[in-house]
Scaffold this active site. Structure first.
Site, short mmCIF file in Angstrom:
data_model
loop_
_atom_site.label_atom_id
_atom_site.label_comp_id
_atom_site.label_asym_id
_atom_site.label_seq_id
_atom_site.Cartn_x
_atom_site.Cartn_y
_atom_site.Cartn_z
N THR A 99 32.83 49.82 36.12
CA THR A 99 32.81 48.60 35.32
C THR A 99 31.46 47.90 35.37
O THR A 99 31.04 47.29 34.39
CB THR A 99 33.93 47.65 35.81
N ASP B 54 37.66 51.30 41.48
CA ASP B 54 39.01 51.84 41.72
C ASP B 54 39.07 52.84 42.89
O ASP B 54 40.04 52.84 43.65
CB ASP B 54 39.55 52.50 40.44
C1 SIN Z 1 35.98 49.19 38.04
O1 SIN Z 1 34.89 49.68 38.15
O2 SIN Z 1 36.20 48.02 38.46
C2 SIN Z 1 37.17 49.87 37.44
C3 SIN Z 1 36.87 51.14 36.77
C4 SIN Z 1 36.34 52.19 37.71
O3 SIN Z 1 36.74 52.24 38.86
O4 SIN Z 1 35.51 52.98 37.26
#
Ligand code: SIN
Length: 357
Positions: free
Chosen positions: A44, A121
């Site tokens: 993200t 994640d």
């Molecule tokens: C995030 O980065 O917060 C969620 C998506 C991911 O883990 O790539």
């Protein structure tokens, strides 16, 4: 296994996504600023239009442009290792990432430390893998963001700046791989994602954080426990280890299927202190009889499960399950994958788990 101690950049890597290597223009040679290497992997923090179902990506150069203040803290070199959601990370990529960081640190004795940007994640899994495999005493700080790069009130630039400050701090040396979000510095072995959306999503529920990146200074409250690292020499592949979840009425179907699929290890997310249903217990015994190593953890989210000896207390002294101690199930899986590259003897695996408490 090696003790953490004094040991080119991702030489020999075949993944196309590794091809974009961006070494920032070296700033003045006489600069007294520390040098920090940034390895971007996606997530993200590097995404735009995130909630649309058609998210875009930004590269490491744009990540850095959003934080001009970094230049006052450190001289940065940067590398685009990947640009994937963290569920796209693989054990093969872990091997390449760890080796790349080790080689970069070795080739650049003037580096103070390394920062890795990562999707949140599965961030805790990658961070613990690096903690268990990068033996250099210089810090590795893994960070990410809960809000996308084009959002409002975004946390990515602040997390990146704080991570560079920690990686550049002489006090961070010898503390292994750390996780930093929301100004909180956590040991990789303790950090876990506790919330799906909020900027304070990460915590270390059992042992607490290591320190904080306050606006004025980086402060450490305690040392992480120093455990030996694993030597990856000769490791081309990590063994398959699966996680089986316990719940009311669970039978042994998942465990039997994992064994049939070739699992060398299974971590059971047990109830409370590692308890399972009778159906799962029967399947665990079938797995143990086939030489599969079974580690019992807890789905409770915090607390410990006794590590034990890996040997049955019955007269025949056959193999028994090993407890996770206070590692969560995700972390225990990473440790078991690495332990299985050295041994499949449950007694030896129990010794390794005890050593990592
Ligand atoms: C995030 O980065 O917060 C969620 C998506 C991911 O883990 O790539």
């Amino acid at each position: 296994m090696r003790r953490r101690g004094p040991p080119h950049i991702f030489a020999g890597m075949r993944l196309p996504l590794l091809s974009a290597l961006l070494l920032a223009a070296p700033l003045a040679a006489q600069s007294p600023k520390p040098r920090v290497h940034l390895v971007a992997t996606g997530g993200t923090i590097a995404s735009t239009n995130y909630y649309s179902g058609d998210a875009g990506k930004i590269g490491v150069d744009q990540l850095l442009k959003a934080v001009p203040a970094i230049d006052t803290v450190a001289t940065i070199s940067a590398q685009q290792f990947a640009n994937v959601a963290s569920t796209g990370m693989t054990p093969t990529m872990w091997l390449a990432l760890s080796r790349g960081i080790t080689d970069t640190l070795k080739a650049h004795p003037d580096l103070a430390g390394v920062v890795v940007t990562h999707g949140t994640d599965t961030l805790e899994e990658t961070a613990y893998f690096l903690d268990l495999t990068v033996a250099d005493p210089r810090p590795v700080v893994v960070t990410g963001a809960m809000r996308p790069a084009d959002g409002v009130g975004i946390d990515g630039p602040m997390n990146l700046l704080a991570s560079v400050r920690v990686a550049a701090s002489p006090d961070a040396r010898g503390r292994g791989t750390m996780v930093l979000l929301n100004d909180e510095i956590m040991a990789a072995r303790d950090a876990t994602k506790l919330n799906t959306v909020r900027p304070n999503a990460f915590g270390a529920p059992y042992r607490g954080d290591l320190g904080v990146a306050d606006p004025e200074r980086v402060v450490f409250h305690r040392d992480p426990r120093h455990a030996p690292t694993f030597d990856l020499a000769g490791v081309t592949e990590l063994p398959r280890v699966d996680v089986a979840y316990t719940y009311v009425g669970a039978d042994g179907a998942a465990i039997d299927a994992f064994v049939a699929a070739g699992a060398k290890g299974i971590v059971v997310a047990g109830a409370g202190r590692g308890g399972t249903t009778s159906g799962m217990s029967d399947a665990i015994n079938r797995a143990l009889a086939k030489g599969v190593v079974v580690v019992r953890g807890s789905r409770a989210g915090s607390g410990s499960v006794v590590v034990g000896t890996g040997a049955s207390r019955r007269a025949n002294g056959g193999p028994s399950t090993v407890g996770t101690g206070d590692l969560n199930v995700q972390h225990a899986r990473v440790l078991l994958m690495l332990a299985l590259t050295k041994t499949s003897d449950p007694r030896e695996i129990a010794r390794i788990f005890a050593e990592h408490q």
